[in-house]
Design a protein around this motif. Structure first.
Motif, PDB file in Angstrom:
ATOM      1  N   LYS A  15       1.805  -5.698   2.429  1.00 12.47           N
ATOM      2  CA  LYS A  15       0.602  -6.296   3.015  1.00 12.47           C
ATOM      3  C   LYS A  15       0.450  -7.700   2.445  1.00 12.47           C
ATOM      4  N   SER A  40       0.840   5.249   1.400  1.00 13.55           N
ATOM      5  CA  SER A  40       0.163   6.269   2.202  1.00 13.55           C
ATOM      6  C   SER A  40       1.056   7.502   2.277  1.00 13.55           C
ATOM      7  N   PRO A  54      -4.387   1.533  -2.049  1.00 16.35           N
ATOM      8  CA  PRO A  54      -4.480   0.309  -1.258  1.00 16.35           C
ATOM      9  C   PRO A  54      -3.713  -0.844  -1.891  1.00 16.35           C
ATOM     10  N   ALA A  55      -3.365  -1.822  -1.076  1.00 18.37           N
ATOM     11  CA  ALA A  55      -2.772  -3.058  -1.590  1.00 18.37           C
ATOM     12  C   ALA A  55      -3.782  -3.723  -2.510  1.00 18.37           C
ATOM     13  N   SER A 112      -2.596   7.849  -1.617  1.00 22.50           N
ATOM     14  CA  SER A 112      -3.361   6.822  -0.909  1.00 22.50           C
ATOM     15  C   SER A 112      -3.736   5.746  -1.917  1.00 22.50           C
ATOM     16  N   GLU A 151       0.854  -1.185   0.000  1.00 22.14           N
ATOM     17  CA  GLU A 151       0.000   0.000   0.000  1.00 22.14           C
ATOM     18  C   GLU A 151       0.884   1.227   0.000  1.00 22.14           C
TER      19      GLU A 151
END
Length: 169
Positions: free
Chosen positions: A149, A107, A113-114, A111, A105
């Motif tokens: 992740k 951040s 996400p995985a 932003s 991911e």
């Protein structure tokens, strides 16, 4: 400045037209060994640093959505422009004949996400070592943190020698 034969070349002219121009070159702007430069716009560059992190500890998950392992990461924070190349590597195995995936991911300024489309992994119980590179081209320039992740399709995924390297552009 255009040089003219038999004209006086002053210290001020030297400083403005020679020294100051040399101070705008990559070697003059480099402050850290191993850094590289990325274009940030018309006639503009920024120094960037490649960084890597490794978590060698073998750890497991049964989560079917992306999650942290007991030792979070590996994690790299880097100053990027809109682009970065992310390299992933790990060794993993699954207790059943389904997938074990490692993604990342982003951040911070960005932003993201995985996701499976930016992951490495296996399908099956045979252990595997894998690696891949991913070009990100939609980052928000600034300080971005890249953190690995993990997820499985089912069963228990075991992950070791987890590495992330970020080449910011």
């Amino acid at each position: 400045m255009t040089a003219v034969a038999n004209s006086v070349f002053t210290a001020a002219q030297f400083n403005q037209f020679v020294r100051d121009n040399l101070n705008e070159t990559g070697p003059a702007k480099a402050t850290t060994a191993g850094s590289h430069f990325a274009g940030t716009g018309l006639n503009s560059i920024a120094e960037r640093l490649t960084d890597t992190d490794l978590v060698a500890t073998s750890q497991t998950t049964t989560s079917t959505s992306y999650t942290d392992l007991g030792t979070v990461g590996p994690t790299v924070t880097a100053t990027t422009g809109p682009y970065a190349i992310v390299f992933l590597y790990n060794s993993n195995v699954n207790s059943t004949a389904v997938s074990s995936l490692m993604s990342f991911e982003v951040s911070g300024a960005s932003s993201i996400p995985a996701a499976d489309n930016q992951s490495i992994g296996i399908a099956g119980t045979a252990g595997s070592r894998e690696g891949a590179a991913f070009l990100l081209d939609t980052l928000t320039p600034g300080s971005n943190t890249f953190r690995c992740k993990y997820r499985v399709g089912s069963g228990t995924g075991t992950y070791a020698d987890r590495r992330i390297t970020v080449f910011p552009l």
